[in-house]
Design a protein around this motif. Structure first.
Motif, short mmCIF file in Angstrom:
data_model
loop_
_atom_site.label_atom_id
_atom_site.label_comp_id
_atom_site.label_asym_id
_atom_site.label_seq_id
_atom_site.Cartn_x
_atom_site.Cartn_y
_atom_site.Cartn_z
N UNK A 1 6.24 4.27 5.48
CA UNK A 1 6.05 5.33 4.43
C UNK A 1 5.42 4.34 3.10
N UNK A 2 5.68 4.50 1.75
CA UNK A 2 5.16 3.72 0.98
C UNK A 2 5.95 2.47 0.24
N UNK A 3 4.51 1.35 0.38
CA UNK A 3 5.67 -0.13 0.50
C UNK A 3 6.08 -0.61 1.52
N UNK A 4 6.11 -0.24 2.78
CA UNK A 4 7.75 0.00 3.12
C UNK A 4 6.98 -1.25 4.42
N UNK A 5 5.59 -1.84 4.17
CA UNK A 5 5.39 -3.17 4.49
C UNK A 5 4.81 -3.97 3.70
N UNK A 6 4.88 -5.24 3.34
CA UNK A 6 3.86 -6.23 2.91
C UNK A 6 2.44 -6.94 3.45
N UNK A 7 1.36 -5.98 3.28
CA UNK A 7 0.57 -6.94 4.13
C UNK A 7 0.15 -8.46 3.46
N UNK A 8 -0.76 -8.72 4.11
CA UNK A 8 -1.62 -9.93 3.81
C UNK A 8 -3.10 -9.62 3.94
N UNK B 1 0.71 -1.76 0.38
CA UNK B 1 -0.30 0.23 0.03
C UNK B 1 1.20 1.30 0.27
N UNK B 2 0.27 2.39 0.47
CA UNK B 2 0.44 3.73 -0.02
C UNK B 2 0.73 4.58 1.04
N UNK B 3 1.78 5.06 1.75
CA UNK B 3 1.52 5.33 2.87
C UNK B 3 1.43 5.32 4.28
N UNK B 4 1.16 4.17 4.23
CA UNK B 4 0.19 3.77 5.17
C UNK B 4 -1.20 3.32 5.50
N UNK B 5 -1.81 3.37 4.74
CA UNK B 5 -3.01 4.17 4.81
C UNK B 5 -3.74 3.21 4.58
N UNK B 6 -3.03 1.56 4.59
CA UNK B 6 -4.25 0.20 5.27
C UNK B 6 -3.79 -0.37 5.97
N UNK B 7 -2.15 0.04 6.15
CA UNK B 7 -1.34 -1.16 7.12
C UNK B 7 -1.91 -0.64 8.58
N UNK B 8 -2.02 0.63 8.58
CA UNK B 8 -1.82 1.75 9.98
C UNK B 8 -1.85 1.04 11.14
N UNK B 9 -3.41 0.55 11.24
CA UNK B 9 -4.02 -0.04 12.52
C UNK B 9 -3.60 -1.61 12.68
N UNK C 1 -0.44 -2.86 11.70
CA UNK C 1 1.04 -2.63 11.81
C UNK C 1 1.58 -1.89 13.03
N UNK C 2 0.52 -0.98 13.46
CA UNK C 2 0.35 0.40 14.46
C UNK C 2 1.17 1.18 14.82
N UNK C 3 1.44 2.04 12.94
CA UNK C 3 2.48 2.59 13.12
C UNK C 3 1.90 3.58 11.59
N UNK C 4 2.42 4.36 11.60
CA UNK C 4 2.22 4.84 9.60
C UNK C 4 3.70 5.18 9.28
N UNK D 1 -4.52 -9.51 7.64
CA UNK D 1 -3.64 -10.98 9.34
C UNK D 1 -2.42 -10.72 9.42
N UNK D 2 -2.19 -10.45 8.48
CA UNK D 2 -0.35 -10.25 8.53
C UNK D 2 0.49 -9.51 8.21
N UNK D 3 1.45 -9.09 8.38
CA UNK D 3 2.05 -8.13 7.72
C UNK D 3 4.19 -8.40 8.48
N UNK D 4 4.85 -8.01 7.13
CA UNK D 4 6.20 -7.74 6.85
C UNK D 4 6.69 -6.59 6.84
N UNK D 5 8.18 -6.13 7.76
CA UNK D 5 8.86 -4.96 7.58
C UNK D 5 9.80 -5.40 6.73
#
Length: 916
Positions: free
Chosen positions: A525-532, A510-518, A520-523, A540-544
């Motif tokens: 940057x773009x593509x900073x995490x892979x989300x599942x 995602x971009x700028x943590x808009x989807x995964x912020x909740x 992940x627990x923090x804002x 249900x999952x993520x990786x930094x």
């Protein structure tokens, strides 16, 4: 099993940082012309090479292709070279390794790998507070503490340090007064190793350049060219074989065949080989502006390097059988890596097709790709080609436009490729509405008839039953049970991938943590995490991503909970391909480069038989090779796979040395004979006995005949010679053989899936001339003919000194024949032809035995016919008076494949004697 020693990463970073800051400057002075001078370290000779040149190779008529043409190398620097080969005392003391106290420490150290030499050079540099010329991330050692692999090994020629000499440096230094009589060879050594510097020095004051032991040098093997290099350091890598160069002769070499031009040993040499006659000497000094061979401009820009190996990845993936495909964006070419074949090299398909989004098929044998990238509208072509680099055949789907291929297996078992008609941005409603999703069956190397699945470009995966389809670029569009929707309230997302393991999880960025912020627990940057997300759209999952990097080109690794992705640095360069384990969030580097895109990672885990009685151990079953094993193990690994494949069909097996491996083509035998060539290198009769007693008799129920080579000139080798006697020592390094042994070689019955385990375990095809499709034949297309003056490479009087070794081999032959008789199997023993030129020598053949004593030995073998009714003796050499012409000879003691047309009918004539 090899012990793996992983070096702490912060310490490694410290040493890497020291590359520019820790040099001992007191050894340097500067001349008036600005050229750097230094004092030669103790035990070394200062070699003035600046402004001079040397020729590598030769342009002489008939020279080996590996040693021609002559290539000029210029030097712009001086260097220091060790007066002698590194001694045992120096080596074991510095590396603090156990040594045999009964062996003279003033002898050159031998039986060391290329990696051992590297570790010694680094240790010597560090002992003098110098930078190191070599860096690496981890080391692997065998049970004798020999280093068998250095992960991520890099040579830094610009560093002033101890290192191995380059081939150019070695030849330059050795050429000053080259004289084979200066050193120990088969002509004066008594076929024994001697103390260093116990013969005359050459013009520079260097000892033993011509002999005593063969020496490792720095260079990978590369072919010479009619050109000029400056400060040449060899090949960019070892190619698919990983071949190394060694220089000089040794204490057993025929003096007539020791040359400063020679670049190899009797067999091809690889980094992890260790031989009793192979050692090394060190150089000291930096190489400014080093030039490597084989570098195109694209290679120089992309600088692709495979940094993982099958051995390092197996603890993560649970298998050796792993493959990677990706795009080299500097060239537009497809790059393929087969970790089961060799995790240190790669090959790039050089053609004019621009490759995007390669994906490896479910069976790991094919790769599909297109000519347009996701997010870009326009027509695209879809292709499939083999994962094998030798395959030039490429298959194109006959459609006006087909983009972003995805393999899947239908509930029916059919393999299909899903694709879309347009890869453009899916937030453009016009583009989206005009596009559609299709599939085409792929079978037998052919496309079937394409069929439309539904409207919309669901290019990032369709589940096996079409219940879920995904598209991500710039929206995360999904089709659930026939209904189209958009997840995450239309927030921007990309790089989606639908899992192929049946869980229907969706991977995306995602971009700028808009989807995964909740979650992940923090804002971020773009593509900073892979989300599942799961199949309902719940995260249900993520990786930094590692610090300083962001993810791109994320894809599920085939049928696993792992992700393959590229990493982009702060400048946006796609410089790393990594494997992400979502269960641990561990990120493992696979490949580094300048711009490497669109990775597809495939791996295969073999399922157990599930019969409830016995399950093979995947860590041992079929593991007949481990990374950086010997060339003998590599060939035997291939033969073991063929053995399990053909076990129910073979009625004639060929055992022996490299002589029958090329001279006896299984397909020349009559149709009633199903022959399999299981001959191996190196050979002694005990190896043949071991294979026959423990494998052949237990599993080849149709066996009627054994053809075995009687290589009496090789029968000086015994179990104490670890270089040649595989089943006395070396086999313990390969878990498959130990596992078989611990299960009594499966005498109670072949365990289900052992062939599959063997096929899918680590394998380095060091000898590409051995082919499964030829049932074990070593495929030799051309040869050099019988040498007119063939070398004698061992003391011809060895029978006087080692009669017990000959007798051990003879007893092993007798046991083989006796066991065969108990099982109603007949045996033909063959003395293979060698060069007629040996008639002008005092030697029976390549490895000795006096001609004067050979007749009695051959008669002793023939007399076995009177003892065993199931044995027949064939002498195809006839003391050099044979009828195999020069045109059928590969070299002084090997036949070409075509010679089987003469020998096989003779063998079959002998076989008929058994039915009388």
């Amino acid at each position: 099993m090899m012990a793996v020693k992983n070096f702490v990463f912060p310490v490694l970073l410290f040493f890497l940082g020291c590359l520019v800051s820790c040099s001992n400057s007191s050894m340097y002075s500067s001349s008036d012309d600005g050229k750097v001078q230094f004092e030669a370290p103790r035990g070394m000779v200062y070699v003035v090479a600046h402004g001079k040149s040397v020729f590598l190779g030769t342009s002489a008529e008939g020279a080996s292709v590996k040693e021609s043409p002559a290539m000029r190398v210029n030097f712009t620097y001086d260097f220091a070279m060790g007066k002698s080969e590194v001694t045992r005392g120096e080596f074991y003391k510095l590396l603090k390794r156990p040594a045999d106290a009964f062996v003279d420490d003033s002898l050159p150290v031998t039986s060391v790998t290329y990696f051992d030499a590297i570790l010694f050079a680094n240790a010597k540099s560090r002992s003098e507070s110098l930078d190191t010329a070599y860096t690496y991330t981890a080391a692997q050692f065998d049970s004798l503490e020999n280093c068998m692999s250095l992960e991520g090994l890099e040579f830094h020629p610009e560093v002033q340090a101890y290192r191995l000499p380059t081939e150019a440096e070695w030849v330059f230094a050795a050429s000053d007064g080259w004289n084979v009589e200066n050193s120990w060879s088969g002509g004066n050594s008594g076929y024994e190793i001697h103390k260093v510097c116990s013969r005359q020095k050459n013009g520079l004051g260097l000892c033993d350049m011509e002999g005593n032991v063969v020496e490792w040098v720095q260079d990978w093997f590369s072919y010479f060219a009619d050109t000029v290099y400056t400060n040449f350091v060899g090949g960019k890598d070892g190619g698919r074989l990983g071949e190394r160069i060694v220089k000089g002769g040794y204490y057993g070499s025929d003096p007539q065949h020791v040359s400063v031009v020679s670049r190899s040993d009797v067999y091809t040499v690889f980094s992890a080989n260790r031989y009793a006659h192979l050692g090394f000497r060190l150089c000291y000094g930096s190489i400014p502006d080093a030039e490597w061979s084989g570098l195109s401009s694209a290679d120089a820009l992309s600088n692709i390097k495979v940094v993982a190996s099958g051995t390092s990845l197996r603890p993560i993936t649970g298998t050796f059988n792993m493959r990677l495909a990706f795009r080299n964006d500097m060239t537009g070419n497809l790059v393929l890596v087969n970790f089961a074949a060799d995790g240190q090299t790669y090959f790039e398909i050089q053609d004019t097709i621009d490759v995007y989004h390669p994906e490896i098929s479910p069976d790991g044998n094919w790769v599909a790709f297109c000519t347009q990238y996701e997010g870009s509208s326009g027509k695209s072509s879809l292709y499939v080609r083999s994962m094998n680099e030798d395959s030039t055949k490429v298959f194109r789907l006959d459609m006006e436009s087909a983009a972003v291929p995805r393999w899947r297996i239908l509930p029916s078992g059919d393999t299909v490729i899903v694709y879309v008609t347009n890869a453009g941005i899916n937030s453009d409603e016009t583009v989206w509405n005009e596009a559609s999703t299709w599939q085409v069956a792929w079978s037998g190397g052919k496309f079937k008839k394409p069929e439309k699945l539904f409207d919309g470009a669901y290019r990032d995966g369709v589940s096996s039953e079409n219940s879920l389809a995904v598209s991500g670029a710039r929206l995360l569009r999904v089709r659930v049970d026939g209904k189209d929707t958009v997840w995450f309230d239309g927030a921007q997302a990309c790089n989606a991938s639908l899992s192929g393991d049946g869980s229907n999880r969706v991977l995306f960025l995602d971009f700028d943590g808009a989807i995964g912020k909740e979650i992940v627990g923090q804002k971020y940057g773009t593509h900073g995490y892979v989300l599942v997300a799961d199949s309902t759209g719940a995260l249900v999952q993520y990786a930094k991503a590692p610090d300083g990097y962001a993810f791109d080109h994320t894809e599920w690794a085939y049928k696993s909970g792992m992700v393959v992705a590229t990493l982009t640095n702060v400048n946006g360069a796609h410089s790393r391909i990594v494997l992400v384990d979502l269960s641990t969030n561990k990120v493992t580097d696979l490949v580094t480069g300048t711009e490497i895109w669109h990775p597809s990672f495939w791996m295969q885990k073999i399922e157990s038989s599930g019969n409830g009685e016995f399950v093979l151990n995947p860590d041992s079953a079929g593991v007949y090779y481990v990374e950086n094993g010997s060339s003998a193990a590599s060939i035997l690994r291939e033969k073991m796979e063929m053995f399990w494949r053909y076990r129910d069909s073979v009625n004639l097996i060929i055992l022996g040395s490299s002589r029958p491996s090329s001279g006896l083509d299984p397909f020349v035998f009559s149709d009633s004979i199903f022959a399999f060539n299981m001959s191996c290198i190196p050979d002694n009769m005990e190896l043949n006995r071991f294979l026959f007693e423990n494998y052949v008799l237990n599993h080849m129920s149709r066996l009627k005949y054994v053809v075995v080579s009687l290589d009496i000139d090789l029968w000086w080798r015994t179990e104490d010679d670890v270089d040649s006697y595989f089943f006395a020592y070396e086999y313990k390094s390969y878990p498959g053989f130990v596992y078989d042994e611990n299960h009594d070689f499966w005498k109670d019955g072949y365990p289900e899936n052992l062939l599959e385990y063997t096929e899918n375990n680590l394998y380095v095809a060091l000898d590409k001339t051995v082919h499964s499709k030829n049932r074990g034949l070593q495929w030799l297309l051309s040869g050099m003919g019988w040498f007119e003056d063939p070398p004698v490479e061992h003391d011809s009087t060895w029978l006087d000194t080692y009669p017990q070794y000959y007798k051990k081999n003879l007893e092993a032959l007798k046991r083989l024949i006796g066991l065969a008789k108990l099982h109603d199997v007949n045996v033909v023993g063959i003395v293979f032809p060698q060069s007629p030129g040996y008639r002008k020598t005092g030697s029976f053949g390549r490895y000795g035995i006096r001609r004067s004593e050979a007749d009695s030995l051959l008669n002793e073998l023939k007399d076995l016919e009177n003892v065993y009714g199931n044995f027949r003796f064939m002498d195809e050499n006839k003391m050099g008076l044979h009828d195999y012409p020069d045109s059928l000879a590969y070299n002084q003691d090997h036949l070409l494949n075509e010679a089987a047309a003469i020998m096989v009918p003779r063998i079959e004539k002998v076989l008929k004697q058994f039915s009388r």
